[in-house]
Design a protein around this motif. Sequence first.
Motif, PDB file in Angstrom:
ATOM      1  N   LYS A  23       0.934  -1.163  -0.018  1.00  0.00           N
ATOM      2  CA  LYS A  23       0.134  -0.149  -0.059  1.00  0.00           C
ATOM      3  C   LYS A  23       1.065   1.173   0.120  1.00  0.00           C
ATOM      4  CE  LYS A  23      -3.254  -0.052   3.264  1.00  0.00           C
ATOM      5  NZ  LYS A  23      -3.827  -0.430   4.585  1.00  0.00           N
ATOM      6  N   ALA A  24       0.671   2.129  -0.931  1.00  0.00           N
ATOM      7  CA  ALA A  24       1.507   3.352  -1.122  1.00  0.00           C
ATOM      8  C   ALA A  24       0.404   4.536  -1.360  1.00  0.00           C
ATOM      9  CB  ALA A  24       2.493   3.234  -2.098  1.00  0.00           C
ATOM     10  N   PRO A  25       0.746   5.837  -0.943  1.00  0.00           N
ATOM     11  CA  PRO A  25       0.093   7.016  -1.253  1.00  0.00           C
ATOM     12  C   PRO A  25       0.571   7.177  -2.543  1.00  0.00           C
ATOM     13  CG  PRO A  25       1.980   7.656   0.216  1.00  0.00           C
ATOM     14  CD  PRO A  25       1.960   5.961   0.296  1.00  0.00           C
ATOM     15  N   TRP A  26      -0.525   7.512  -3.565  1.00  0.00           N
ATOM     16  CA  TRP A  26      -0.614   7.993  -4.848  1.00  0.00           C
ATOM     17  C   TRP A  26      -1.336   8.943  -5.503  1.00  0.00           C
ATOM     18  CZ3 TRP A  26      -4.499   5.468  -8.797  1.00  0.00           C
ATOM     19  CH2 TRP A  26      -3.909   5.462 -10.286  1.00  0.00           C
ATOM     20  N   CYS A  27      -0.667   9.594  -6.516  1.00  0.00           N
ATOM     21  CA  CYS A  27      -1.189  10.927  -7.112  1.00  0.00           C
ATOM     22  C   CYS A  27      -2.190  10.614  -7.976  1.00  0.00           C
ATOM     23  CB  CYS A  27      -0.014  11.468  -7.633  1.00  0.00           C
ATOM     24  SG  CYS A  27       0.735  10.872  -9.152  1.00  0.00           S
ATOM     25  N   GLY A  28      -2.512   9.387  -8.581  1.00  0.00           N
ATOM     26  CA  GLY A  28      -3.521   9.062  -9.593  1.00  0.00           C
ATOM     27  C   GLY A  28      -3.073   8.914 -10.796  1.00  0.00           C
TER      28      GLY A  28
END
Length: 485
Positions: free
Chosen positions: A431-436
Motif C-alpha cells: 500500500k502506497a500513497p499515490w497521486c493518481g
Amino acid sequence: MSDNEQELGITERKEYSPGDWYAEVVKKAELADYAPMGGFIVTRPRGYALWEGIQDYLDERFKSTGAQNAYFPALIPESYLERESDIVEGFDPEVAWVTHGGHEELEERLAFRPTSESIITPFMSEWVRSHRDLPMRLNQWCSVIRWEATETKPFFRTKEFLWQEGHTAHTTEDEAWDETMTRLDQYEDLYEDVLAIPVLRGRKPEHDKFPGAHTTTTVEALMPDGKSVQGGTSHYLGQGFAEAYDLTYTDEDEEESVAHTTSWGLSWRAIGALIMTHSDDQGFVCPPKLAPEQVVIVPIWNEDNQEEVLDYAEDVTEDLEDAGVRVELDDRDERNPGFKFNEWELKGVPVRIEIGPNEVEDEELTVVHRPDGEDTVEDRENVAETVESHFEQVYAKLYDAAKENLDENVREAYETSQILGTIGQHGGYVKAPWCGDEACETVVKEEIAAEIVMVPMDRDEDPIGDECAVCGDEACETAYFAKSY
C-alpha cells in the motif's frame, strides 16, 4: 518407489518452482490437459466438476436476486463492436476475427466475443420500452476468446475461457450501483465461503477500468507465491453503453430517459486461484463444499476379514450417500491401501475414512484430513454428522492458512525504493500513497512488473500519506501494488 507411484506423484516443489509445480498438479490431478493449439486447454471431468460447483453456487444466488439466464451468439458483427468506441479500443488487440464462412469471404467481419456488452445491450434496448420493464437483469454462462499475447497458464490465463457475464439495466444510478455491489458481494462470498480464500475488495484505478465503464470494482486474492489474482469484477457502466446502443425507456412522467447499466463477470480463473492457494507437494487440495468427492472410504483387509470389512464400509458409504455426501468407496482389489491413499491425496479429496478389522470390531472409523494428514478415531454412529463436522474443520484449516498468508503480506511503503524492495523481497501487496497518475505505476511496472491492482472502494478515503510514493506530488488515494496473474 515403483514406476506407477513415481508417475502418480508430484515431482516439482511448490516453494521452489511454483509454475512447473502448478502445471504438474493440474495435469496429474486430472483437472485439465493441453490442447493442440497453444493457449487452449481441454478441461477434464474432474476440472469441469469444479466449474459446475462454482456455477451451481452462483447461479442460485443470481436467480434469487432477480437475474435470468439467457444466451447470445458467440459471434458479434464488427459494426456492433464499433458502436462503443471504448470497447473497440480496449479489446482490439485480443479479438479473434471470423472472416470466412466455408469458402466465402464474409461481407462483414465477425468477432468471437471478448465480452458481450455490444451484443446484449442492443437487444436490451429493443426489449425495454418503459420504466415498468426495468430493472432488467440478464446473465449468460458461456466461453469467450481473448487472444492473449502473454504467457498462458491453465485456468489462470487461456485464450478461451469459461465464465459468466451478467448485464443489467436500471432507472437510476443508485439502483445500478446497488446491483454492482450485490454482485461483488456474491463473488466475495464464493471465494470466502466455498473456495476458502479471503479476498480484498476495491476498485480498479481509472486507467485500468473495464473499457467504457464508470467504475470497475474487484475482489483480489493473494496467492502463496506473492502474486495477486483478480478474482471477479463488477462494473457500474454509467450511461455510456446505454447511449451508444439507444437503451432508453419512458419514465413515469412519459419522458424518455437513458438507462443506467452494469456488467459483472467471474471466470474459471477462480479454479486457478483454488489450485494455487491450497494445493501442496502431494497434489491437489480442495475445500469440501466444492470437492467432486468429499469423502473417500478406503477399506483395509486381508483374506480372513475381507467380507466383514467390505460390508461395514458399504454400510458407511450408504449412510453418507443418504445424507447427500459425495462419497467414493475405493474397494479396488488390485491396488494396495498406500497407493489408494496417495492417489486420492493427489486428487484432492478433503476427508478420507479408513476402515480395517479394528474399526469393524470397535464400531469406529479412522478419519484423516487431506490438508495436513491429521487423523482421529470416531464412533461409527451418526457418521453423517461426524463427517460434516470434519468438513468444517478442513475448511477452517484451509481458510486460516490463506488468511494468515494475506494478513502477513499487506505492507506499506512511502518511497519508490520501498515499493520495489518490498515486492521484490516479499511479494504480496504494498500500500502506497499515490497521486493518481498512471506514469507513476509505469515506473514500478518497468522495474519489477508490478502494477496497481486496486485502490480503496471509497473515493473519499484519505490516502495513507500526503505525498505520492513515486513522484512526490500530492497523494489523492492509496494504491495497492502487486505482481499479478
